[in-house]
Enzyme design. Structure first.
Site, PDB file in Angstrom:
ATOM      1  N   GLU A  21       0.829  -1.209   0.000  1.00  0.00           N
ATOM      2  CA  GLU A  21       0.000   0.000   0.000  1.00  0.00           C
ATOM      3  C   GLU A  21       0.866   1.262   0.000  1.00  0.00           C
ATOM      4  O   GLU A  21       0.487   2.288  -0.552  1.00  0.00           O
ATOM      5  CB  GLU A  21      -0.903   0.033   1.241  1.00  0.00           C
ATOM      6  CG  GLU A  21      -2.003  -1.002   1.229  1.00  0.00           C
ATOM      7  CD  GLU A  21      -2.855  -0.906   2.477  1.00  0.00           C
ATOM      8  OE1 GLU A  21      -4.055  -0.609   2.346  1.00  0.00           O
ATOM      9  OE2 GLU A  21      -2.320  -1.128   3.587  1.00  0.00           O
ATOM     10  N   GLU A  73      -8.326   6.147   9.775  1.00  0.00           N
ATOM     11  CA  GLU A  73      -8.869   6.808  10.960  1.00  0.00           C
ATOM     12  C   GLU A  73      -8.081   8.079  11.285  1.00  0.00           C
ATOM     13  O   GLU A  73      -8.663   9.115  11.637  1.00  0.00           O
ATOM     14  CB  GLU A  73      -8.844   5.853  12.164  1.00  0.00           C
ATOM     15  CG  GLU A  73      -9.799   4.683  12.055  1.00  0.00           C
ATOM     16  CD  GLU A  73      -9.242   3.475  11.287  1.00  0.00           C
ATOM     17  OE1 GLU A  73      -9.896   2.420  11.325  1.00  0.00           O
ATOM     18  OE2 GLU A  73      -8.167   3.580  10.648  1.00  0.00           O
ATOM     19  N   LYS A  98     -11.910   3.800   0.930  1.00  0.00           N
ATOM     20  CA  LYS A  98     -10.816   3.297   0.094  1.00  0.00           C
ATOM     21  C   LYS A  98     -11.421   2.265  -0.863  1.00  0.00           C
ATOM     22  O   LYS A  98     -11.544   1.090  -0.517  1.00  0.00           O
ATOM     23  CB  LYS A  98      -9.736   2.635   0.955  1.00  0.00           C
ATOM     24  CG  LYS A  98      -8.889   3.602   1.742  1.00  0.00           C
ATOM     25  CD  LYS A  98      -7.916   2.897   2.686  1.00  0.00           C
ATOM     26  CE  LYS A  98      -6.954   1.982   2.015  1.00  0.00           C
ATOM     27  NZ  LYS A  98      -5.947   1.407   2.954  1.00  0.00           N
TER      28      LYS A  98
END
Length: 131
Positions: A21, A73, A98
């Protein structure tokens, strides 16, 4: 309370906890509802008396684009703090998703609500004595 909103703001950023990622930018989608009082702006037909959604969008886009956080978050909390501080917004609801993060789901994300909604007793954040 009135709401100014921004819907489906798409931003490419670095977000996530896994190495794969962090190796490339991912698209996140933001939706935000901003509590405000639009009466003074409507009465005077004056952009300076309301929450300028163009300015909010540009600030939010730049902040998210330049962020390199691990958690969605954290991104949500920091976006909320930015908006509430820089634009004097007393209440907001923000979602960040996402898309494609999980093969089994269209998208994943968080929804947060921060602050205190305006009420008739509170009056206008813009100084309308009739609040």
């Amino acid at each position: 309370m009135d709401i100014v909103y921004i819907s489906e703001l798409k931003v490419d950023t670095v977000i996530g906890i896994f190495d794969w990622e962090r190796a490339h930018r991912q698209t996140v989608i933001l939706n935000v509802e901003l509590g405000t009082d639009i009466r003074a702006a409507a009465e005077h037909d004056d952009i300076t008396k309301t929450l300028n959604y163009k300015a909010v969008t540009e600030a939010l886009f730049a902040f998210v684009r330049d962020s390199e956080l691990l958690l969605i978050e954290t991104l949500a909390e920091r976006c909320a703090a930015l908006i509430m501080t820089e634009f004097n917004v007393p209440w907001l609801r923000l979602s960040i998703t996402k898309p494609g993060a999980m093969r089994q789901a269209k998208d994943v994300g968080v929804v947060i609500e921060r602050g205190t909604p305006l009420s008739p007793v509170f009056g206008s954040a813009l100084g309308n004595a009739n609040g």
